[in-house]
Write a protein that holds these residues in place. Sequence first.
Motif, PDB file in Angstrom:
ATOM      1  N   LEU A  40       3.752   2.529  -7.973  1.00  0.00           N
ATOM      2  CA  LEU A  40       3.479   1.382  -8.840  1.00  0.00           C
ATOM      3  C   LEU A  40       2.324   1.659  -9.793  1.00  0.00           C
ATOM      4  CD1 LEU A  40       3.880  -1.514  -6.245  1.00  0.00           C
ATOM      5  CD2 LEU A  40       5.430  -0.944  -8.117  1.00  0.00           C
ATOM      6  N   ASP A  41       1.313   2.375  -9.311  1.00  0.00           N
ATOM      7  CA  ASP A  41       0.157   2.650 -10.162  1.00  0.00           C
ATOM      8  C   ASP A  41       0.503   3.562 -11.328  1.00  0.00           C
ATOM      9  OD1 ASP A  41      -1.459   1.049  -8.635  1.00  0.00           O
ATOM     10  OD2 ASP A  41      -2.387   2.689  -7.508  1.00  0.00           O
ATOM     11  N   ARG A  42       1.596   4.324 -11.207  1.00  0.00           N
ATOM     12  CA  ARG A  42       2.023   5.186 -12.313  1.00  0.00           C
ATOM     13  C   ARG A  42       2.870   4.427 -13.328  1.00  0.00           C
ATOM     14  NH1 ARG A  42       1.205   8.620  -8.013  1.00  0.00           N
ATOM     15  NH2 ARG A  42       0.576  10.766  -8.501  1.00  0.00           N
ATOM     16  N   ALA A  52       2.474   0.825 -13.857  1.00  0.00           N
ATOM     17  CA  ALA A  52       1.848  -0.424 -14.313  1.00  0.00           C
ATOM     18  C   ALA A  52       0.481  -0.184 -14.934  1.00  0.00           C
ATOM     19  CB  ALA A  52       1.705  -1.393 -13.150  1.00  0.00           C
ATOM     20  N   SER A  53       0.218  -0.880 -16.027  1.00  0.00           N
ATOM     21  CA  SER A  53      -1.146  -1.013 -16.519  1.00  0.00           C
ATOM     22  C   SER A  53      -1.772  -2.283 -15.953  1.00  0.00           C
ATOM     23  CB  SER A  53      -1.173  -1.057 -18.047  1.00  0.00           C
ATOM     24  OG  SER A  53      -0.410  -2.155 -18.525  1.00  0.00           O
ATOM     25  N   THR A  54      -0.904  -3.239 -15.603  1.00  0.00           N
ATOM     26  CA  THR A  54      -1.356  -4.503 -15.017  1.00  0.00           C
ATOM     27  C   THR A  54      -0.451  -4.845 -13.842  1.00  0.00           C
ATOM     28  OG1 THR A  54      -2.029  -5.277 -17.208  1.00  0.00           O
ATOM     29  CG2 THR A  54      -1.884  -6.921 -15.449  1.00  0.00           C
ATOM     30  N   LEU A  55      -1.030  -4.990 -12.672  1.00  0.00           N
ATOM     31  CA  LEU A  55      -0.268  -5.338 -11.479  1.00  0.00           C
ATOM     32  C   LEU A  55      -0.897  -6.564 -10.850  1.00  0.00           C
ATOM     33  CD1 LEU A  55       1.196  -2.948  -8.815  1.00  0.00           C
ATOM     34  CD2 LEU A  55      -0.038  -5.011  -8.107  1.00  0.00           C
ATOM     35  N   ARG A  99       2.036   1.896  -3.556  1.00  0.00           N
ATOM     36  CA  ARG A  99       1.003   1.986  -4.599  1.00  0.00           C
ATOM     37  C   ARG A  99       1.047   3.285  -5.405  1.00  0.00           C
ATOM     38  NH1 ARG A  99      -2.347  -2.027  -6.866  1.00  0.00           N
ATOM     39  NH2 ARG A  99      -2.770  -3.599  -5.283  1.00  0.00           N
ATOM     40  N   PRO A 100       1.251   4.453  -4.775  1.00  0.00           N
ATOM     41  CA  PRO A 100       1.255   5.680  -5.575  1.00  0.00           C
ATOM     42  C   PRO A 100       2.297   5.677  -6.688  1.00  0.00           C
ATOM     43  CG  PRO A 100       1.066   6.204  -3.241  1.00  0.00           C
ATOM     44  CD  PRO A 100       1.379   4.736  -3.333  1.00  0.00           C
ATOM     45  N   ASP A 150       0.829  -1.207   0.000  1.00  0.00           N
ATOM     46  CA  ASP A 150       0.000   0.000   0.000  1.00  0.00           C
ATOM     47  C   ASP A 150       0.863   1.257   0.000  1.00  0.00           C
ATOM     48  OD1 ASP A 150      -2.334  -1.452  -0.048  1.00  0.00           O
ATOM     49  OD2 ASP A 150      -2.712  -1.301   2.110  1.00  0.00           O
TER      50      ASP A 150
END
Length: 309
Positions: A160-162, A164-167, A157-158, A154
């Motif tokens: 990784l979300d930038r 990855a399109s798929t995690l 996440r800020p 968590d």
Amino acid sequence: MSSTTPATPTVAVLGLGAMGLPMASRLAETLPVRAFDIAAPRRELAAQAGATPATSPAEAATGADVVVVAVRDQAQLESCLFGGEIGAGAAEALAEGAVVVVTSTVGVDGVRAAAARLAERGVGLVDAPVSGGALRAGSGDLLIMVGAAEDTLDRARPVLDRLASTLHVVGPNIGDGQIMKTVNQLLCGIHTAAAAESLALARSLGIDLDRAIAVLGQGAAASFMLADRGPRMAQQYQVGPDGSGGPELRSRMDIIHKDMNIVVALAKQAGVAVPVAAAASQLYQLALTQGLAAEDDSALVTLLAPRER
């Protein structure tokens, strides 16, 4: 220890190679990023993309909430985090509650050892090897395979979300991501070797490689690696006397060789026979002995069907 990461975290990126630089560039579009690499020209490129260059891992990591590591192998991971010839390691500059995201394929033992040492400092680790190549790294379109505890993930996440399109969260344990990436690399290494063999045969039998790639890509023989590496394999035969005209370097031969060694070693530990992967690994080893270590791995085709044909 802080249990949260700011919505706009300060990020350090350690390693600005084929994957690290586009990831740093992607993150710098929306986040404050400090970037380190031993090569000054790579730091300059990161600066042009909006990152602040640093001259040591510790300098890059000072004040960072999340550290993204994109290095070649376990030795470089240890050096970046814990210090060595490149200067002070990032770990000594990190505050409790910071998190390190390892995007490299370094093997299960390497990432678990790093996690244990970081835990002593109150720093978390997310095992998050990536797949997708440099272009997808720069556009935030990576596949990321994660092994981490939920609370540590968590905090990352800020970032990784930038990227990855798929995690996919493979499991809660450090090393789970490395295991999944090893399985992924088994197929990638075999598919690249198979593409090289098929195109070497086509060339040796007088078939135009661009035409062969187009035909193969429309049938049951199609694969991502053929679509990605195939055109670069064809370009290998366009190299001029001065070395110009060849494909862009995107994936070094010594990197896939390193990954296939990890595949074979992990399979041995698990007691699983991987004869096709082992044969592909030997083909990459042969490429290294022929001086192709620093070449794009598409050069494998020239080992099987030399350019002069």
